[in-house]
Design an enzyme around this catalytic site. Structure first.
Site, short mmCIF file in Angstrom:
data_model
loop_
_atom_site.label_atom_id
_atom_site.label_comp_id
_atom_site.label_asym_id
_atom_site.label_seq_id
_atom_site.Cartn_x
_atom_site.Cartn_y
_atom_site.Cartn_z
N ASP A 146 -0.86 6.78 -4.90
CA ASP A 146 -0.55 5.37 -4.68
C ASP A 146 -0.29 4.73 -6.04
O ASP A 146 -1.19 4.61 -6.87
CB ASP A 146 -1.75 4.72 -3.98
CG ASP A 146 -1.35 3.56 -3.11
OD1 ASP A 146 -0.52 2.74 -3.56
OD2 ASP A 146 -1.89 3.45 -1.99
N ASP A 154 2.99 0.52 -4.08
CA ASP A 154 2.33 -0.68 -3.58
C ASP A 154 3.17 -1.91 -3.90
O ASP A 154 3.73 -2.04 -4.99
CB ASP A 154 0.96 -0.78 -4.30
CG ASP A 154 0.07 -1.85 -3.73
OD1 ASP A 154 -0.28 -1.76 -2.55
OD2 ASP A 154 -0.29 -2.78 -4.48
N GLU A 190 6.20 0.05 -0.22
CA GLU A 190 5.67 -0.97 0.68
C GLU A 190 6.51 -2.24 0.52
O GLU A 190 6.52 -2.86 -0.52
CB GLU A 190 4.21 -1.28 0.33
CG GLU A 190 3.56 -2.20 1.33
CD GLU A 190 2.25 -2.80 0.80
OE1 GLU A 190 1.38 -3.12 1.63
OE2 GLU A 190 2.10 -2.97 -0.42
N HIS A 230 -4.48 1.09 6.06
CA HIS A 230 -5.78 0.56 5.65
C HIS A 230 -5.80 -0.97 5.55
O HIS A 230 -6.79 -1.54 5.12
CB HIS A 230 -6.14 1.16 4.29
CG HIS A 230 -5.16 0.75 3.23
ND1 HIS A 230 -3.82 1.12 3.27
CD2 HIS A 230 -5.27 -0.04 2.14
CE1 HIS A 230 -3.18 0.59 2.25
NE2 HIS A 230 -4.04 -0.11 1.54
N ASP A 231 -4.69 -1.62 5.91
CA ASP A 231 -4.60 -3.08 5.81
C ASP A 231 -4.56 -3.78 7.15
O ASP A 231 -4.62 -5.02 7.19
CB ASP A 231 -3.33 -3.49 5.06
CG ASP A 231 -3.37 -3.18 3.57
OD1 ASP A 231 -4.48 -3.11 3.00
OD2 ASP A 231 -2.28 -3.00 2.98
O1 TEU Z 1 -0.89 -4.61 0.37
C1 TEU Z 1 0.07 -5.61 0.18
C2 TEU Z 1 -0.02 -6.71 1.16
O2 TEU Z 1 0.88 -7.53 1.27
C3 TEU Z 1 -1.30 -6.85 1.86
O3 TEU Z 1 -1.91 -7.89 1.22
C4 TEU Z 1 -1.24 -7.13 3.31
O4 TEU Z 1 -0.41 -8.22 3.61
C5 TEU Z 1 -2.65 -7.48 3.74
O5 TEU Z 1 -3.52 -6.51 3.28
C6 TEU Z 1 -2.74 -7.57 5.24
O6 TEU Z 1 -4.06 -7.76 5.60
C7 TEU Z 1 -1.11 -3.72 -0.67
C8 TEU Z 1 -2.23 -2.77 -0.34
O7 TEU Z 1 -1.86 -1.99 0.78
C9 TEU Z 1 -3.48 -3.54 -0.13
O8 TEU Z 1 -4.54 -2.71 0.27
C10 TEU Z 1 -3.81 -4.22 -1.43
O9 TEU Z 1 -4.94 -5.03 -1.28
C11 TEU Z 1 -2.65 -5.06 -1.94
O10 TEU Z 1 -1.43 -4.37 -1.89
C12 TEU Z 1 -2.85 -5.44 -3.37
O11 TEU Z 1 -2.63 -4.33 -4.20
#
Ligand code: TEU
Ligand code: CA
Length: 535
Positions: free
Chosen positions: A103, A205, A270, A335-336
């Site tokens: 990542d 990311d 992403e 994971h989000d």
């Molecule tokens: O996520 C990017 C992002 O836009 C997220 O904030 C998403 O909208 C949110 O988690 C939804 O609940 C990436 C990673 O996947 C995330 O885990 C990180 O926290 C974020 O970037 C910051 O690096």
């Protein structure tokens, strides 16, 4: 052969803190992943059969955002192991034909990163311009109206040097300034560092924010309030100035050319927005951008919106937006976001929908991404208030429910001690499902190994079928003489229909519902997903 691992294979996302703890500290680690590699692929259909793993960040970090706040891009956090453990993981994975995707977090570092410490030490620091520093407006307020994804303004005042710095996420995650060529060079060298160690690819990311409007103009407000629920505070604005800025694609092309210095590597970025926006990151007709940009559109179909018409519409929209050589991908979770089963559990039938969705994920055209735990049907875990870990909880939904440990056995099997996040319902576990012919895990294994053996499913063209009952989404995949047909019934009841004349169903390869009916007329049970070979 025309087989490319990242294109025709299956990718499995590991959230390293929650996959397997090897030393009893309650936190998953790289040695734990090594122990479990045979589960992922031991070369036989008694394993999952995946082709690559994407691991969420494992770099040194103060863990304010659980590793997405990187303090050193070229090392391993001691909770996870050492560089030597990473080398061993790469080696052991490669022995099993499993590729490793790290990542890469380019948009921001941790505020503990030496670059930022140097940058904030003085306005004259040689690294001052490595981050985005600006004076206050005349009235002392922030340079513009941008908001942080995790809430509050995207600008933090630095008392010592009397300027604001930009942070699109937490205050502890200052944004790098990719308009500074030194930053770009340093970050490209990070990619080279890992590729030299044998890493096969990068999940990138927040790809869509690395460059912003150089004039830092305000974002306009968002009149569409329906976004608020899904996107938290970021839904208050239209991100015309701080997200998807046009020249990011040029920076992406330069990343691609660095990655192309090494054979057989890949990138998956992403990116958020419409299909038309997302496919820009592939580099357009020249396909010299990302190998893949995540297609999150199916993850937006929450509750009743998960139905045959919407799923087909979203699949077709991405397919038709993709330029010629570009390749799609399918995502149900990560994971989000809420776990798939919980996202579509409005009437208690989430688990059945999860099985049908597995058939979709693994038979549609494009690279499937499995989020660890999906293969055993883990729903969200209820995490009690006093156990919550995710810093984002103050501002929008908390992400701990989808980050709890993978459930290996009825006792947990993740760690000898209390895991950093609690287990969910332990009746859902790998050991039990390995023995159960009708389990979700067995279904995933069948689908993946069937897919591996089929050129139609890995390489073939996609065509949706018209004229079927409204709750059925069906499509063919074709390569040479080989053709498969996938049929998904989204209804809470069974459905019967005749296939169009040109399609004659042959052998059933996989069904969510055991032995399906034979004969001409198709009968699908409620939430049945069925894959057949066409004659
Ligand atoms: O996520 C990017 C992002 O836009 C997220 O904030 C998403 O909208 C949110 O988690 C939804 O609940 C990436 C990673 O996947 C995330 O885990 C990180 O926290 C974020 O970037 C910051 O690096
Ligand atoms: Ca550990």
């Amino acid at each position: 052969m025309d087989y490319l691992w990242w294109k025709h294979g299956v990718i499995y996302q590991i959230y390293p803190r929650s996959f397997q703890d090897s030393n009893g500290d309650g936190i998953g680690d790289l040695d734990g992943i090594i122990e479990r590699l045979d589960y992922l692929n031991n070369g036989t259909n008694h394993s999952l059969g995946i082709d690559g793993i994407w691991m969420s960040p494992t770099f040194p970090s103060p863990m304010k955002d659980f590793g997405y706040d990187v303090a050193d891009y070229e090392d391993v956090h001691p909770d996870f192991g050492t560089l030597a453990t990473m080398d061993r993981l790469i080696d052991e994975a490669h022995k099993r034909s499993i590729r490793i995707i790290l990542d890469f977090v380019p948009n921001h570092t941790s505020s503990d990163h030496p670059w930022f410490r140097e940058s904030r030490s003085s306005v004259d620091s040689p690294k001052r311009d490595w981050y985005v520093w600006r004076d206050a407006k005349d009235d002392g307020t922030a340079p513009n109206n941008w908001i942080a994804v995790f809430g509050g303004p995207a600008w933090e005042w630095d008392q010592k040097t009397q300027q604001y710095y930009l942070h699109s996420f937490l205050v502890e995650q200052p944004d790098l300034n990719w308009r500074n060529p030194q930053v770009e060079r340093a970050m490209h060298n990070v990619l080279r560092f890992w590729m030299e160690r044998g890493v096969d690819g990068f999940r990138i990311d927040v790809m869509d924010r690395i460059l912003k409007d150089p004039a830092l103009r305000d974002n306009p407000p968002n009149p569409d309030r329906s976004w608020g629920r899904l996107m938290g505070v970021t839904g208050l604005q239209q991100h015309t100035q701080d997200q998807n800025w046009p020249d990011i694609v040029d920076a992406v092309r330069r990343i691609r050319s660095t990655v192309d210095e090494f054979p057989d590597r890949m990138t998956v970025g992403e990116v958020f927005g419409t299909p038309e926006n997302i496919v820009r990151y592939y580099g357009g007709e020249t396909s010299d951008g990302l190998h893949l940009a995540f297609n999150f559109s199916l993850t937006r179909l929450v509750g009743e919106r998960w139905n045959a018409a919407n799923v087909r519409k979203r699949v077709d929209a991405f397919e038709s937006a993709l330029p010629g050589a570009a390749w799609p991908n399918i995502v149900l979770g990560n994971h989000d976001i809420d776990r798939f089963i919980s996202r579509v559990n409005h009437d208690g039938r989430g688990a059945a929908r999860g099985r049908a969705a597995a058939v979709l994920l693994l038979t549609l055209r494009g690279t499937p991404f499995i989020y660890m735990g999906e293969e055993i049907g883990m729903p969200n875990t209820d995490v009690p208030e006093h156990r919550l870990q995710d810093p984002a909880r103050f501002h929008h939904r908390n992400r701990d429910p989808e980050r709890t440990p993978l459930q290996w056995t009825a006792k947990g099997g993740f760690s000898n001690s209390e895991p950093w996040l609690p287990y969910g319902d332990l009746s859902i576990n790998v050991a039990a499902q390995e023995k159960d012919e009708r389990s979700m895990l067995t279904l995933y294994r069948k689908l993946i190994w069937t897919r591996r053996a089929s050129k139609a499913l890995t390489l073939g063209d996609y065509a949706a079928i018209d004229g079927l009952p409204a709750d059925v989404f069906a499509f063919t995949r074709a390569h040479g003489d080989e053709r498969t047909l996938t049929m998904i019934n989204f209804a809470n009841d069974g459905v019967a229909f005749d296939l169009p004349k040109a399609l004659r169903a042959g052998e059933t390869l996989v069904s969510t519902h055991g032995e399906p009916n034979a004969g001409g007329r198709i009968e699908l049970a409620a939430h049945e997903g069925r894959l057949v070979r066409l004659m």
